[in-house]
Write a protein that holds these residues in place. Structure first.
Motif, PDB file in Angstrom:
ATOM      1  N   ALA A 317       0.848  -1.204   0.000  1.00  0.00           N
ATOM      2  CA  ALA A 317       0.000   0.000   0.000  1.00  0.00           C
ATOM      3  C   ALA A 317       0.875   1.242   0.000  1.00  0.00           C
ATOM      4  CB  ALA A 317      -0.922   0.007   1.225  1.00  0.00           C
ATOM      5  N   ASP A 318       0.372   2.284  -0.642  1.00  0.00           N
ATOM      6  CA  ASP A 318       1.043   3.583  -0.675  1.00  0.00           C
ATOM      7  C   ASP A 318      -0.005   4.648  -0.397  1.00  0.00           C
ATOM      8  OD1 ASP A 318       3.830   3.793  -1.001  1.00  0.00           O
ATOM      9  OD2 ASP A 318       3.584   5.092  -2.747  1.00  0.00           O
ATOM     10  N   ALA A 319       0.306   5.555   0.530  1.00  0.00           N
ATOM     11  CA  ALA A 319      -0.630   6.629   0.879  1.00  0.00           C
ATOM     12  C   ALA A 319      -0.268   7.885   0.117  1.00  0.00           C
ATOM     13  CB  ALA A 319      -0.591   6.890   2.382  1.00  0.00           C
ATOM     14  N   LYS A 320      -1.264   8.530  -0.481  1.00  0.00           N
ATOM     15  CA  LYS A 320      -1.057   9.743  -1.278  1.00  0.00           C
ATOM     16  C   LYS A 320      -2.095  10.782  -0.870  1.00  0.00           C
ATOM     17  CE  LYS A 320       1.980   7.645  -4.009  1.00  0.00           C
ATOM     18  NZ  LYS A 320       3.407   8.015  -4.055  1.00  0.00           N
ATOM     19  N   TYR A 321      -1.627  11.845  -0.238  1.00  0.00           N
ATOM     20  CA  TYR A 321      -2.558  12.897   0.164  1.00  0.00           C
ATOM     21  C   TYR A 321      -3.194  13.559  -1.053  1.00  0.00           C
ATOM     22  CZ  TYR A 321      -4.233  17.075   2.616  1.00  0.00           C
ATOM     23  OH  TYR A 321      -5.013  18.082   3.123  1.00  0.00           O
ATOM     24  N   LYS A 322      -2.389  13.776  -2.084  1.00  0.00           N
ATOM     25  CA  LYS A 322      -2.892  14.331  -3.344  1.00  0.00           C
ATOM     26  C   LYS A 322      -2.412  13.451  -4.485  1.00  0.00           C
ATOM     27  CE  LYS A 322      -4.585  17.900  -4.004  1.00  0.00           C
ATOM     28  NZ  LYS A 322      -6.012  18.280  -4.165  1.00  0.00           N
ATOM     29  N   TYR A 335       1.709   4.116 -12.062  1.00  0.00           N
ATOM     30  CA  TYR A 335       2.949   3.531 -12.565  1.00  0.00           C
ATOM     31  C   TYR A 335       3.834   3.081 -11.394  1.00  0.00           C
ATOM     32  CZ  TYR A 335       1.569   6.006 -16.847  1.00  0.00           C
ATOM     33  OH  TYR A 335       0.888   6.470 -17.936  1.00  0.00           O
ATOM     34  N   GLN A 336       3.875   3.894 -10.357  1.00  0.00           N
ATOM     35  CA  GLN A 336       4.687   3.556  -9.195  1.00  0.00           C
ATOM     36  C   GLN A 336       4.174   2.281  -8.520  1.00  0.00           C
ATOM     37  OE1 GLN A 336       4.399   6.261  -5.827  1.00  0.00           O
ATOM     38  NE2 GLN A 336       6.584   6.012  -5.381  1.00  0.00           N
ATOM     39  N   MET A 337       2.865   2.185  -8.340  1.00  0.00           N
ATOM     40  CA  MET A 337       2.295   0.994  -7.710  1.00  0.00           C
ATOM     41  C   MET A 337       2.478  -0.241  -8.587  1.00  0.00           C
ATOM     42  SD  MET A 337       0.980  -0.491  -5.186  1.00  0.00           S
ATOM     43  CE  MET A 337       0.780   0.956  -4.146  1.00  0.00           C
ATOM     44  N   LEU A 338       2.405  -0.064  -9.885  1.00  0.00           N
ATOM     45  CA  LEU A 338       2.650  -1.191 -10.794  1.00  0.00           C
ATOM     46  C   LEU A 338       4.070  -1.722 -10.609  1.00  0.00           C
ATOM     47  CD1 LEU A 338       1.800  -3.045 -13.111  1.00  0.00           C
ATOM     48  CD2 LEU A 338       2.482  -1.229 -14.713  1.00  0.00           C
ATOM     49  N   ALA A 339       5.024  -0.822 -10.433  1.00  0.00           N
ATOM     50  CA  ALA A 339       6.408  -1.250 -10.199  1.00  0.00           C
ATOM     51  C   ALA A 339       6.515  -2.016  -8.881  1.00  0.00           C
ATOM     52  CB  ALA A 339       7.332  -0.031 -10.187  1.00  0.00           C
ATOM     53  N   TYR A 340       5.816  -1.537  -7.840  1.00  0.00           N
ATOM     54  CA  TYR A 340       5.841  -2.253  -6.553  1.00  0.00           C
ATOM     55  C   TYR A 340       5.304  -3.672  -6.704  1.00  0.00           C
ATOM     56  CZ  TYR A 340       6.502   2.300  -4.206  1.00  0.00           C
ATOM     57  OH  TYR A 340       6.985   3.502  -3.775  1.00  0.00           O
ATOM     58  N   CYS A 341       4.153  -3.811  -7.353  1.00  0.00           N
ATOM     59  CA  CYS A 341       3.531  -5.127  -7.506  1.00  0.00           C
ATOM     60  C   CYS A 341       4.417  -6.062  -8.334  1.00  0.00           C
ATOM     61  CB  CYS A 341       2.160  -4.986  -8.168  1.00  0.00           C
ATOM     62  SG  CYS A 341       0.922  -4.175  -7.130  1.00  0.00           S
ATOM     63  N   THR A 342       5.033  -5.527  -9.374  1.00  0.00           N
ATOM     64  CA  THR A 342       5.893  -6.350 -10.226  1.00  0.00           C
ATOM     65  C   THR A 342       7.095  -6.854  -9.449  1.00  0.00           C
ATOM     66  OG1 THR A 342       5.218  -5.054 -12.165  1.00  0.00           O
ATOM     67  CG2 THR A 342       7.200  -6.392 -12.376  1.00  0.00           C
ATOM     68  N   GLY A 349      -2.373  -4.157  -5.804  1.00  0.00           N
ATOM     69  CA  GLY A 349      -1.703  -3.045  -5.133  1.00  0.00           C
ATOM     70  C   GLY A 349      -2.723  -2.014  -4.709  1.00  0.00           C
ATOM     71  N   HIS A 350      -2.439  -1.303  -3.620  1.00  0.00           N
ATOM     72  CA  HIS A 350      -3.431  -0.414  -3.028  1.00  0.00           C
ATOM     73  C   HIS A 350      -2.871   0.997  -2.875  1.00  0.00           C
ATOM     74  CE1 HIS A 350      -5.918  -3.924  -1.945  1.00  0.00           C
ATOM     75  NE2 HIS A 350      -4.752  -4.518  -1.750  1.00  0.00           N
ATOM     76  N   ILE A 370      -2.440  -7.806 -13.021  1.00  0.00           N
ATOM     77  CA  ILE A 370      -2.306  -7.013 -11.791  1.00  0.00           C
ATOM     78  C   ILE A 370      -3.462  -6.025 -11.715  1.00  0.00           C
ATOM     79  CG2 ILE A 370      -0.894  -5.288 -10.592  1.00  0.00           C
ATOM     80  CD1 ILE A 370       1.574  -6.620 -11.778  1.00  0.00           C
ATOM     81  N   VAL A 371      -4.055  -5.903 -10.533  1.00  0.00           N
ATOM     82  CA  VAL A 371      -5.139  -4.950 -10.309  1.00  0.00           C
ATOM     83  C   VAL A 371      -4.642  -3.868  -9.355  1.00  0.00           C
ATOM     84  CG1 VAL A 371      -7.503  -4.628  -9.519  1.00  0.00           C
ATOM     85  CG2 VAL A 371      -6.837  -6.781 -10.625  1.00  0.00           C
ATOM     86  N   LEU A 372      -4.774  -2.613  -9.762  1.00  0.00           N
ATOM     87  CA  LEU A 372      -4.361  -1.468  -8.952  1.00  0.00           C
ATOM     88  C   LEU A 372      -5.614  -0.825  -8.365  1.00  0.00           C
ATOM     89  CD1 LEU A 372      -1.727   0.053 -11.426  1.00  0.00           C
ATOM     90  CD2 LEU A 372      -1.368  -1.649  -9.624  1.00  0.00           C
ATOM     91  N   HIS A 373      -5.746  -0.877  -7.053  1.00  0.00           N
ATOM     92  CA  HIS A 373      -6.924  -0.370  -6.363  1.00  0.00           C
ATOM     93  C   HIS A 373      -6.652   1.043  -5.844  1.00  0.00           C
ATOM     94  CE1 HIS A 373      -8.621  -4.491  -6.181  1.00  0.00           C
ATOM     95  NE2 HIS A 373      -7.348  -4.844  -6.072  1.00  0.00           N
ATOM     96  N   GLN A 374      -7.600   1.942  -6.081  1.00  0.00           N
ATOM     97  CA  GLN A 374      -7.535   3.296  -5.530  1.00  0.00           C
ATOM     98  C   GLN A 374      -8.628   3.432  -4.474  1.00  0.00           C
ATOM     99  OE1 GLN A 374      -7.813   5.567  -9.268  1.00  0.00           O
ATOM    100  NE2 GLN A 374      -5.733   6.300  -8.891  1.00  0.00           N
ATOM    101  N   HIS A 375      -8.213   3.701  -3.236  1.00  0.00           N
ATOM    102  CA  HIS A 375      -9.135   3.853  -2.115  1.00  0.00           C
ATOM    103  C   HIS A 375      -9.154   5.318  -1.684  1.00  0.00           C
ATOM    104  CE1 HIS A 375      -8.939  -0.572  -1.648  1.00  0.00           C
ATOM    105  NE2 HIS A 375      -7.642  -0.418  -1.876  1.00  0.00           N
TER     106      HIS A 375
END
Length: 401
Positions: A317-322, A335-342, A349-350, A370-375
Motif C-alpha cells: 500500500a502507498d498513501a497519497k494525500y494528493k 505507474y509507481q504501484m505497478l512497479a511495486y507489484c511487479t 496493489g493499493h 495485476i489490479v491497482l486499487h484506488q481507495h
C-alpha cells in the motif's frame, strides 16, 4: 513593520505585493509556489501546496517582516487527531493532555500542545542519566586516556586527560526538549501566554546544553526510565524536523514551522493500517527496501508492505494525500504501484488517497494480471469514522491477499 499574507492549502493562487528579493527567496525555498505577476510588476502570485503552518521572513535593511500563514483545509482538531494517532495509536497522550478546541489556528494550537507535553514530562523534574564526558582535569576521575595524555601533554602528569560517566541532566532527551522550546520561542503566531509558559520550561532546562544548529539530533532510546518523556520527545522531533531554515538568500532571516500534509497523511494511514492488522498474524513494515531490477540498482520503498507469518509479501500500500500528476505523466501514482507489484510478485496493489483527490476505483493492467486499487479516505468525518474506513481497507487488503 509586519505584513501578514494568509493562504489556504491547495487553494487558487493569490496576488500580493512583495519585494523581488523576497519573492525569489520564497520561490527558492519551496515554501509555496511563487512566480512574478506578469500583469502587475511588484506583485507576486503565491499558491500554497501541501505545507501548512507559518513562516516569518525579515528583509534586511528595511525592517519589514512578511509572515506567511498557510491554513490547512481540515479543522485543526482533525489534524491533531491524525498527528496524535501517528505518534501514539493508543491515544493516551491526547486524553486530557492536549485541548485544541480553543485554538482555531494551527501555530497557537501546536505550540500549546508541545508546551503541555513538555510540562507533563518535566513535572517530576528533569530526567537525569549518565553521559560520557572527556576532558582535561587536575584530578584523576574515571579512566585516563593514555593516548591523548601522551599526544597532548608530552609526558607531563597534570592536567590529566580523563574519560568518565557523569550523572547529569545534560542528556540527549533534555537537549532535544530544550531545542524544541528555543525553536518555538522564535516562531511567529505563538500566543503571549504560551510564550510565557515556554520560558518557564526553558528555565527548568537551564543546566542543559543547547544544540548546535545544523548538526544531527542526539540519539536516545525509549525505555522504562524515560517513559514520561516519550510523547514530549515525539512532538519535539516534529518541531525540529519541520522547522524552516533560519537564513535565506540575500541575508533574509527566516523563522517558521511547516507541517507537510503529505507526510502527515502517509504516517496516519500506515500506522492505522498496522494497528487494524494487528492480531492477524501478518507483519506490516514501513518503507521496506526492495529493488525493481535483478542488479538491485533501482530502489523501491513502498509506504507499507504486509508479510505473511512465514515472511512472504502478500500486500502493498502507498498513501497519497494528493494525486501526483506531473506534466506528461498524469497517472504517475499508478505507474509507481505497478512497479511495486511487479517487484514483489503481487497481483493487487493499493493506493490510498484523501477523498477528493482520487475516486475509489480499480484498474486491471493489460497482459499483467495485476489490479491497482484506488481507495479514498474521507478526512471530513469524526475520528471513529476515519478509523472505521481504515479498518475496512485493511480487511479488503487481507481478503485480496
Amino acid at each position: 513593520m509586519t505584513y501578514v499574507v494568509e493562504l489556504v492549502e491547495h487553494a487558487p493562487p493569490v496576488s500580493v505585493p512583495l519585494p523581488d528579493a523576497l519573492g525569489r527567496a520564497i520561490a527558492g525555498l519551496g515554501i509555496v509556489d511563487a512566480v512574478p505577476d506578469a500583469c502587475d510588476p511588484g506583485r507576486w502570485s503565491l499558491r500554497a501546496g501541501s505545507k501548512v503552518g507559518a513562516v516569518a521572513v525579515t528583509v534586511p535593511g528595511h525592517g519589514e517582516t512578511y509572515t506567511l500563514r498557510i491554513v490547512p483545509k481540515m479543522p485543526v482538531a482533525r489534524l491533531f487527531f491524525l498527528l496524535g494517532h501517528s505518534l501514539d495509536p493508543a491515544g493516551s497522550w491526547r486524553d486530557g493532555e492536549v485541548d485544541v478546541a480553543e485554538d482555531e489556528d494551527l501555530m497557537p494550537a501546536f505550540a500549546h500542545a508541545v508546551e503541555r507535553q513538555i510540562d507533563r514530562a518535566l513535572r517530576q523534574g528533569p530526567l537525569q542519566g549518565y553521559r560520557v564526558t572527556e576532558e582535561s582535569s587536575p584530578l584523576v576521575r574515571g579512566r585516563i586516556r593514555e593516548a591523548e595524555q601522551i599526544r597532548r601533554r608530552f609526558g607531563a602528569t597534570l592536567p590529566v586527560e580523563v574519560r568518565y560517566d557523569e550523572f547529569t541532566v545534560d542528556i540527549a532527551e533534555n537537549r532535544i526538549l530544550r531545542a524544541a522550546v528555543e525553536r518555538l520561542l522564535r516562531l511567529p503566531g505563538v500566543p503571549r501566554e504560551v510564550r510565557r509558559r515556554l520560558l518557564r520550561q526553558r528555565s527548568r532546562l537551564a543546566d542543559v546544553a543547547t544544540l548546535v544548529l545544523g548538526r544531527p539530533l542526539p540519539e536516545w532510546r525509549p525505555s522504562r526510565l524515560n517513559a514520561r518523556y516519550h510523547h514530549a520527545l515525539g512532538l519535539a522531533h516534529i518541531v525540529l524536523e519541520n522547522a524552516s531554515p533560519e537564513h535565506g538568500p540575500g541575508g533574509l532571516r527566516i523563522d517558521g514551522f511547516l507541517f507537510d500534509m503529505n507526510k502527515l497523511f502517509e504516517d496516519f494511514v500506515t500506522v492505522a493500517l498496522r494497528e487494524a492488522l494487528r492480531g492477524t498474524g501478518h507483519v506490516a513494515r514501513f518503507q521496506d527496501l526492495h529493488h525493481l531490477d535483478h542488479a538491485r540498482v533501482v530502489r523501491l520503498r513502498p509506504d507499507l508492505v504486509l508479510y505473511t507469518p512465514d515472511g512472504r509479501p502478500c500486500a502493498v500500500a502507498d498513501a497519497k494525500y494528493k494525486a501526483e500528476k506531473p506534466r506528461g505523466y498524469p497517472e504517475a501514482d499508478l505507474y509507481q504501484m505497478l512497479a511495486y507489484c511487479t517487484a514483489l510478485g503481487l497481483r493487487d496493489g493499493h493506493l490510498v488517497y484523501a477523498k477528493g483527490s482520487a475516486e475509489h476505483t480499480a484498474h486491471r493492467v493489460r497482459h499483467a494480471g495485476i489490479v491497482l486499487h484506488q481507495h479514498a479516505v474521507d478526512l471530513d468525518q469524526a475520528a471513529e469514522g476515519l478509523l472505521a474506513d481504515v479498518k475496512r481497507l485493511a480487511n479488503r487488503m487481507l481478503s485480496l491477499a
